[in-house]
Motif scaffolding. Structure first.
Motif, PDB file in Angstrom:
ATOM      1  N   ALA A 163      38.587  51.293  50.988  1.00  0.00           N
ATOM      2  CA  ALA A 163      39.019  50.081  50.288  1.00  0.00           C
ATOM      3  C   ALA A 163      37.821  49.305  49.758  1.00  0.00           C
ATOM      4  CB  ALA A 163      39.844  49.210  51.223  1.00  0.00           C
ATOM      5  N   TRP A 164      36.734  49.285  50.509  1.00  0.00           N
ATOM      6  CA  TRP A 164      35.539  48.568  50.042  1.00  0.00           C
ATOM      7  C   TRP A 164      34.875  49.294  48.870  1.00  0.00           C
ATOM      8  CZ3 TRP A 164      34.334  43.774  50.414  1.00  0.00           C
ATOM      9  CH2 TRP A 164      34.772  43.013  51.504  1.00  0.00           C
ATOM     10  N   LEU A 165      34.930  50.617  48.847  1.00  0.00           N
ATOM     11  CA  LEU A 165      34.387  51.345  47.701  1.00  0.00           C
ATOM     12  C   LEU A 165      35.197  51.039  46.433  1.00  0.00           C
ATOM     13  CD1 LEU A 165      33.538  54.742  49.417  1.00  0.00           C
ATOM     14  CD2 LEU A 165      31.899  53.201  48.310  1.00  0.00           C
ATOM     15  N   ILE A 166      36.509  50.895  46.591  1.00  0.00           N
ATOM     16  CA  ILE A 166      37.350  50.511  45.454  1.00  0.00           C
ATOM     17  C   ILE A 166      36.992  49.099  44.995  1.00  0.00           C
ATOM     18  CG2 ILE A 166      39.730  50.081  44.729  1.00  0.00           C
ATOM     19  CD1 ILE A 166      40.547  52.274  46.786  1.00  0.00           C
ATOM     20  N   TYR A 167      36.760  48.204  45.941  1.00  0.00           N
ATOM     21  CA  TYR A 167      36.319  46.846  45.621  1.00  0.00           C
ATOM     22  C   TYR A 167      35.006  46.877  44.834  1.00  0.00           C
ATOM     23  CZ  TYR A 167      34.110  42.287  46.400  1.00  0.00           C
ATOM     24  OH  TYR A 167      33.447  41.079  46.233  1.00  0.00           O
ATOM     25  N   LEU A 168      34.054  47.686  45.297  1.00  0.00           N
ATOM     26  CA  LEU A 168      32.752  47.766  44.634  1.00  0.00           C
ATOM     27  C   LEU A 168      32.887  48.295  43.209  1.00  0.00           C
ATOM     28  CD1 LEU A 168      30.620  49.105  47.608  1.00  0.00           C
ATOM     29  CD2 LEU A 168      30.252  46.940  46.407  1.00  0.00           C
ATOM     30  N   HIS A 169      33.750  49.261  43.023  1.00  0.00           N
ATOM     31  CA  HIS A 169      33.973  49.791  41.672  1.00  0.00           C
ATOM     32  C   HIS A 169      34.488  48.701  40.742  1.00  0.00           C
ATOM     33  CE1 HIS A 169      36.606  51.637  38.559  1.00  0.00           C
ATOM     34  NE2 HIS A 169      35.593  52.478  38.430  1.00  0.00           N
ATOM     35  N   GLN A 170      35.376  47.851  41.259  1.00  0.00           N
ATOM     36  CA  GLN A 170      35.992  46.832  40.420  1.00  0.00           C
ATOM     37  C   GLN A 170      35.061  45.652  40.137  1.00  0.00           C
ATOM     38  OE1 GLN A 170      38.748  46.968  38.832  1.00  0.00           O
ATOM     39  NE2 GLN A 170      39.044  44.852  38.165  1.00  0.00           N
ATOM     40  N   PHE A 171      34.279  45.238  41.143  1.00  0.00           N
ATOM     41  CA  PHE A 171      33.556  43.977  41.028  1.00  0.00           C
ATOM     42  C   PHE A 171      32.030  44.101  41.000  1.00  0.00           C
ATOM     43  CE2 PHE A 171      37.624  42.852  43.146  1.00  0.00           C
ATOM     44  CZ  PHE A 171      38.115  41.985  42.192  1.00  0.00           C
ATOM     45  N   GLU A 172      31.499  45.261  41.346  1.00  0.00           N
ATOM     46  CA  GLU A 172      30.043  45.430  41.404  1.00  0.00           C
ATOM     47  C   GLU A 172      29.644  46.682  40.620  1.00  0.00           C
ATOM     48  OE1 GLU A 172      28.120  43.238  42.629  1.00  0.00           O
ATOM     49  OE2 GLU A 172      29.351  42.042  43.998  1.00  0.00           O
ATOM     50  N   PRO A 173      29.502  46.592  39.304  1.00  0.00           N
ATOM     51  CA  PRO A 173      29.177  47.772  38.493  1.00  0.00           C
ATOM     52  C   PRO A 173      27.904  48.489  38.926  1.00  0.00           C
ATOM     53  CG  PRO A 173      29.824  45.922  37.092  1.00  0.00           C
ATOM     54  CD  PRO A 173      29.680  45.380  38.483  1.00  0.00           C
ATOM     55  N   HIS A 214      44.505  43.308  37.517  1.00  0.00           N
ATOM     56  CA  HIS A 214      43.960  44.423  38.300  1.00  0.00           C
ATOM     57  C   HIS A 214      43.019  43.903  39.389  1.00  0.00           C
ATOM     58  CE1 HIS A 214      43.137  48.529  39.257  1.00  0.00           C
ATOM     59  NE2 HIS A 214      41.843  48.420  38.990  1.00  0.00           N
ATOM     60  N   ASP A 215      42.329  42.806  39.110  1.00  0.00           N
ATOM     61  CA  ASP A 215      41.481  42.199  40.148  1.00  0.00           C
ATOM     62  C   ASP A 215      42.308  41.890  41.393  1.00  0.00           C
ATOM     63  OD1 ASP A 215      39.344  42.320  38.455  1.00  0.00           O
ATOM     64  OD2 ASP A 215      39.094  40.156  38.240  1.00  0.00           O
ATOM     65  N   ARG A 216      43.453  41.266  41.182  1.00  0.00           N
ATOM     66  CA  ARG A 216      44.286  40.884  42.326  1.00  0.00           C
ATOM     67  C   ARG A 216      44.898  42.105  42.999  1.00  0.00           C
ATOM     68  NH1 ARG A 216      48.221  35.961  42.274  1.00  0.00           N
ATOM     69  NH2 ARG A 216      48.209  36.696  44.437  1.00  0.00           N
ATOM     70  N   ALA A 217      45.220  43.139  42.236  1.00  0.00           N
ATOM     71  CA  ALA A 217      45.750  44.358  42.838  1.00  0.00           C
ATOM     72  C   ALA A 217      44.713  45.006  43.756  1.00  0.00           C
ATOM     73  CB  ALA A 217      46.193  45.327  41.744  1.00  0.00           C
ATOM     74  N   VAL A 218      43.464  45.062  43.298  1.00  0.00           N
ATOM     75  CA  VAL A 218      42.386  45.627  44.116  1.00  0.00           C
ATOM     76  C   VAL A 218      42.165  44.786  45.368  1.00  0.00           C
ATOM     77  CG1 VAL A 218      39.890  46.039  44.189  1.00  0.00           C
ATOM     78  CG2 VAL A 218      41.228  46.814  42.226  1.00  0.00           C
ATOM     79  N   LEU A 219      42.175  43.478  45.200  1.00  0.00           N
ATOM     80  CA  LEU A 219      41.991  42.588  46.355  1.00  0.00           C
ATOM     81  C   LEU A 219      43.163  42.687  47.329  1.00  0.00           C
ATOM     82  CD1 LEU A 219      40.504  39.483  44.518  1.00  0.00           C
ATOM     83  CD2 LEU A 219      39.307  40.947  46.173  1.00  0.00           C
ATOM     84  N   THR A 220      44.360  42.923  46.822  1.00  0.00           N
ATOM     85  CA  THR A 220      45.516  43.093  47.705  1.00  0.00           C
ATOM     86  C   THR A 220      45.368  44.333  48.552  1.00  0.00           C
ATOM     87  OG1 THR A 220      46.984  41.958  46.133  1.00  0.00           O
ATOM     88  CG2 THR A 220      48.020  43.335  47.804  1.00  0.00           C
ATOM     89  N   LEU A 221      44.931  45.423  47.959  1.00  0.00           N
ATOM     90  CA  LEU A 221      44.695  46.649  48.722  1.00  0.00           C
ATOM     91  C   LEU A 221      43.652  46.404  49.804  1.00  0.00           C
ATOM     92  CD1 LEU A 221      44.541  50.253  47.566  1.00  0.00           C
ATOM     93  CD2 LEU A 221      42.482  49.334  48.631  1.00  0.00           C
ATOM     94  N   LEU A 222      42.581  45.696  49.450  1.00  0.00           N
ATOM     95  CA  LEU A 222      41.549  45.387  50.430  1.00  0.00           C
ATOM     96  C   LEU A 222      42.109  44.511  51.540  1.00  0.00           C
ATOM     97  CD1 LEU A 222      38.543  45.523  51.268  1.00  0.00           C
ATOM     98  CD2 LEU A 222      38.170  43.483  49.855  1.00  0.00           C
ATOM     99  N   ARG A 223      42.865  43.486  51.164  1.00  0.00           N
ATOM    100  CA  ARG A 223      43.441  42.571  52.153  1.00  0.00           C
ATOM    101  C   ARG A 223      44.345  43.319  53.132  1.00  0.00           C
ATOM    102  NH1 ARG A 223      47.566  38.144  52.002  1.00  0.00           N
ATOM    103  NH2 ARG A 223      48.462  38.307  54.090  1.00  0.00           N
ATOM    104  N   MET A 224      45.218  44.192  52.618  1.00  0.00           N
ATOM    105  CA  MET A 224      46.135  44.926  53.483  1.00  0.00           C
ATOM    106  C   MET A 224      45.402  45.868  54.429  1.00  0.00           C
ATOM    107  SD  MET A 224      49.335  45.847  50.976  1.00  0.00           S
ATOM    108  CE  MET A 224      50.596  44.616  50.612  1.00  0.00           C
ATOM    109  N   THR A 225      44.269  46.385  53.980  1.00  0.00           N
ATOM    110  CA  THR A 225      43.472  47.260  54.844  1.00  0.00           C
ATOM    111  C   THR A 225      42.774  46.456  55.927  1.00  0.00           C
ATOM    112  OG1 THR A 225      43.097  48.683  52.917  1.00  0.00           O
ATOM    113  CG2 THR A 225      41.720  49.068  54.853  1.00  0.00           C
TER     114      THR A 225
END
Length: 416
Positions: A163-173, A214-225
């Protein structure tokens, strides 16, 4: 909640139909969905005792102490496996297979199993704690060096690292996570929810709702994890994701608060407030004076009250981390309402006596002044900005509670 799997098996990855409400953020529909279809099954031990076949399995199911030890051992094993790098997870899996041979050699003798289980549960807890601490250290390093954190997280296979790798892809190029890696990691995270299809199906709806960014979708996945990983539980594993609120702003504040409209919201991964604003005597007094009527309203609010409690916790975090947001114009139509006037004009003296309301009204200005001073001292606001923000903060705090006590007796949004 840690997934329950027998120690000799791996979770079955089956497809799950989308059964979430038509609008994923509708509290009422979420409540109804939970009430009729979201309950979790409860079973003894780490496996289904109705399917026990061996002497060892029957011994575990017939002995409450052994059953508890088996569940504890499985929890520790699953946490360790999820939070270890791939090669270390493989080594632990092999060690566990060897231990299972020792377990089976007990031939169901409870004295043998008790000693063996107690020892192994302790060993696995130590491994799990060390693994969690190391992984959390990598996560905490994300703001300082996202690229290095991404390299380290890439060695892990578990849902949290994924989940954190997905977060990094979205927010940390600069982390350079490929789209292919994101797709693989997303499958792992979703599969890890197979033991509880409600959040899985809710996530599916959120990710496919065009009105949700999509930002919120990625954050939701992170939150649920995060909320499934045992943070802030009895072992005191502290949250390490708190940096995202300052970095991602409103998307994070809106995503990590109330989501389910049920008791699940009591597990929302909300970080504590930054600083001591709400520990100020004036705020403690205001909160104390509101407490009796909040308690009374809660009795009629059903499980939806947990969503309100989560929202209030998120407000405290938001107000202390990003108080500058309260200098912006509020686009919410209800922001024009005056909560102090609502308190003065409250008509049901039996539910909320006038003397209590007058005490509360007298406590509002001290809380506003305490907030003004805190914003100047701790956040270096100018006098005019501090006055504007403190007014907005206090008004929002009061409005949230007035909305709660105004809705609860009518029972319009309650789950029972």
């Amino acid at each position: 909640m840690t997934a329950r799997f027998h120690l000799t098996t791996t979770p079955h990855q089956s497809s799950v139909p989308a059964i979430a409400p038509s609008h994923p953020l509708s509290r009422l529909l979420l409540c109804l969905s939970l009430a009729f279809g979201g309950a979790l099954s409860v079973q003894a031990a780490s496996f289904d005792c109705t399917k026990a076949t061996s002497d060892v399995e029957h011994a575990i199911c017939n002995n409450p102490k052994l059953s508890d030890l088996d569940e504890q051992l499985n929890d520790n094993y699953q946490l360790a496996i999820a939070n270890l790098p791939g090669d270390q997870a493989d080594a632990l899996r092999n060690a566990q297979r060897n231990w299972l041979k020792q377990r089976d050699a007990c031939q169901g003798k409870e004295s043998c199993l008790n000693d063996l289980f107690s020892q192994r549960a302790t060993q696995l807890q130590a491994v799990a704690n060390q693994a969690s601490a190391k992984l959390d250290g990598i996560i905490a390093s994300i703001p300082g060096n996202p690229a290095q954190a991404a390299l380290q997280l890439g060695e892990y296979r578990g849902p949290l690292a994924s989940a954190w790798l997905i977060y990094l892809h979205q927010f940390e190029p600069s982390a350079n996570i490929t789209r292919g890696e994101v797709e693989k990691r997303h499958q792992r995270v979703v599969a890890s929810m197979n033991d509880d299809t409600y959040p899985q199906s809710l996530l599916h709806d959120i990710e496919n709702d065009p009105k949700i960014s999509h930002d919120r979708a990625v954050l939701t996945l992170l939150r649920m994890t995060i909320e499934r990983e045992g943070y802030e539980d009895q072992d005191g594993r502290p949250y390490v994701h708190c940096f995202i609120f300052k970095r991602q702003g409103m998307a994070a504040y809106e995503t990590f608060g109330a989501l389910y409209g049920s008791t699940r919201d009591s597990q929302a991964p909300i970080c504590p407030p930054q600083g001591d604003l709400f520990e100020q005597p004036a705020w403690k007094q205001l909160n104390k004076l509101f407490e009796p009527v909040i308690t009374a309203a809660s009795e009629n609010a059903g499980t939806i009250r947990f969503a309100s409690y989560a929202d209030w916790s998120m407000f405290r975090l938001h107000a202390t981390v990003s108080p500058e947001d309260y200098l912006k114009p509020d686009q919410n139509p209800r922001s024009a309402s005056d909560p102090e006037q609502l308190i003065r004009s409250w008509s049901d003296d039996n539910f909320w006596p006038k003397a209590q309301r007058e005490q509360l009204l007298a406590a509002i200005e001290p809380a506003r002044l305490a907030t003004l001073g805190w914003l100047q001292t701790e956040k270096h606001f100018s006098a005019s900005d501090a006055a504007k923000a403190s007014n907005a903060l206090v008004k929002q705090w009061l409005r949230d509670r007035m909305d709660f006590i105004g809705e609860a007796p009518g029972d319009g949004y309650s789950c029972h």
